[in-house]
Design a protein around this motif. Structure first.
Motif, mmCIF file in Angstrom:
data_model
loop_
_atom_site.group_PDB
_atom_site.id
_atom_site.type_symbol
_atom_site.label_atom_id
_atom_site.label_comp_id
_atom_site.label_asym_id
_atom_site.label_seq_id
_atom_site.Cartn_x
_atom_site.Cartn_y
_atom_site.Cartn_z
ATOM 1 N N ALA A 74 -2.572 50.231 -124.909
ATOM 2 C CA ALA A 74 -3.353 51.472 -125.037
ATOM 3 C C ALA A 74 -4.238 51.743 -123.823
ATOM 4 C CB ALA A 74 -4.211 51.408 -126.296
ATOM 5 N N ALA A 75 -4.407 53.017 -123.529
ATOM 6 C CA ALA A 75 -5.199 53.442 -122.365
ATOM 7 C C ALA A 75 -6.674 53.058 -122.480
ATOM 8 C CB ALA A 75 -5.060 54.947 -122.173
ATOM 9 N N TRP A 76 -7.223 52.954 -123.690
ATOM 10 C CA TRP A 76 -8.642 52.637 -123.844
ATOM 11 C C TRP A 76 -9.007 51.265 -123.286
ATOM 12 C CZ3 TRP A 76 -9.365 48.201 -126.416
ATOM 13 C CH2 TRP A 76 -8.448 47.824 -127.382
ATOM 14 N N ARG A 77 -8.013 50.423 -123.050
ATOM 15 C CA ARG A 77 -8.275 49.064 -122.552
ATOM 16 C C ARG A 77 -8.987 49.062 -121.206
ATOM 17 N NH1 ARG A 77 -2.029 47.594 -121.127
ATOM 18 N NH2 ARG A 77 -2.031 48.474 -119.035
ATOM 19 N N VAL A 78 -8.826 50.128 -120.397
ATOM 20 C CA VAL A 78 -9.467 50.166 -119.075
ATOM 21 C C VAL A 78 -10.984 50.121 -119.181
ATOM 22 C CG1 VAL A 78 -7.526 51.341 -117.966
ATOM 23 C CG2 VAL A 78 -9.452 52.680 -118.837
ATOM 24 N N ASN A 79 -11.525 50.405 -120.358
ATOM 25 C CA ASN A 79 -12.971 50.287 -120.547
ATOM 26 C C ASN A 79 -13.447 48.854 -120.330
ATOM 27 O OD1 ASN A 79 -14.046 52.987 -121.469
ATOM 28 N ND2 ASN A 79 -12.281 52.731 -122.815
ATOM 29 N N PHE A 80 -12.525 47.895 -120.391
ATOM 30 C CA PHE A 80 -12.868 46.486 -120.238
ATOM 31 C C PHE A 80 -12.441 45.930 -118.881
ATOM 32 C CE2 PHE A 80 -12.845 47.393 -124.718
ATOM 33 C CZ PHE A 80 -14.001 46.766 -125.161
ATOM 34 N N ALA A 81 -12.132 46.823 -117.920
ATOM 35 C CA ALA A 81 -11.750 46.373 -116.576
ATOM 36 C C ALA A 81 -12.889 45.562 -115.953
ATOM 37 C CB ALA A 81 -11.395 47.563 -115.698
ATOM 38 N N GLU A 82 -14.089 45.958 -116.240
ATOM 39 C CA GLU A 82 -15.277 45.161 -115.908
ATOM 40 C C GLU A 82 -15.784 44.634 -117.250
ATOM 41 O OE1 GLU A 82 -16.534 44.565 -112.843
ATOM 42 O OE2 GLU A 82 -14.836 45.691 -112.028
#
Length: 156
Positions: A74-82
Motif C-alpha cells: 500500500a502507498a500509505w507505507r511511505v509515511n514510515f520512510a523515516e
C-alpha cells in the motif's frame, strides 16, 4: 496455464467490494474488547508525513525476529520512510511504537520467507506463491511488497 510456463508469484488481494465493508467494520471491532480474539489484525493509527492527516489502517500484524512487522504494497507505507510513531491497537491493547519502512527487496524476501517458515500463509499477505517456490528479490519488486518494522517507543 500454458504448458512449459511456471506459475509465478503474484498479488492475491481480497475483492475491493468486500474490503469496503470489512475495513470499516474491523476499525470499529479492533477498538472493542472483542479485539482480544482477533490475533492476526491490528489497527495502526498515525499522522500522515506530508498532510498531517490522521490515518487509521487495518493491517496484518506479524512478528519476525522478535519484532512486530507489517507487510504491505500500500502507498500509505511511505509515511514510515523515516521513523514515525504510531499507536497500535492489537489484541485489545493500545501501545505506542516507532515504525520504520524497509524496502530492500533482498531483506524483504528473506523476512517474508522466515514468516512462511514459521507458518504464515502467503494468502494472509495477499500473495499467491506456487508450492515449493522460494521468494526472490524480483518477486518482491514485482508484487511491490515492503515491510514496516516496529520497535517500542523510547521512554523519556
Amino acid at each position: 496455464m500454458k504448458l512449459g510456463v511456471e506459475p509465478s508469484v503474484g498479488d492475491a488481494p481480497p475483492r475491493q467490494s468486500v474490503m469496503r465493508i470489512v475495513n470499516p467494520m474491523m476499525r470499529f471491532v479492533l477498538r472493542t474488547p472483542l479485539a482480544r480474539l482477533i490475533r492476526p489484525l491490528a489497527l495502526l493509527d498515525f499522522e500522515g508525513r506530508r498532510t498531517g492527516r490522521h490515518r487509521q489502517v487495518v493491517v496484518g500484524w506479524h512478528v519476525i525476529e522478535g519484532a512486530p512487522v507489517v507487510v504491505t504494497p500500500a502507498a500509505w507505507r511511505v509515511n514510515f520512510a523515516e521513523p514515525r510513531v504510531a499507536t497500535v491497537r492489537w489484541r485489545g491493547r493500545e501501545s505506542s511504537w516507532v515504525g520504520t519502512l524497509q524496502t530492500d527487496p533482498s531483506i524483504v524476501a528473506r523476512l517474508v520467507e522466515q514468516m512462511f517458515a514459521s507458518g504464515t500463509s502467503p494468502r494472509s499477505l495477499a500473495l499467491r506463491v506456487p508450492t515449493g517456490h522460494t521468494l526472490t528479490p524480483s518477486d518482491i519488486v514485482e508484487t511491490r511488497r515492503a515491510i514496516i518494522r516496529f520497535a517500542p517507543t523510547p521512554t523519556p
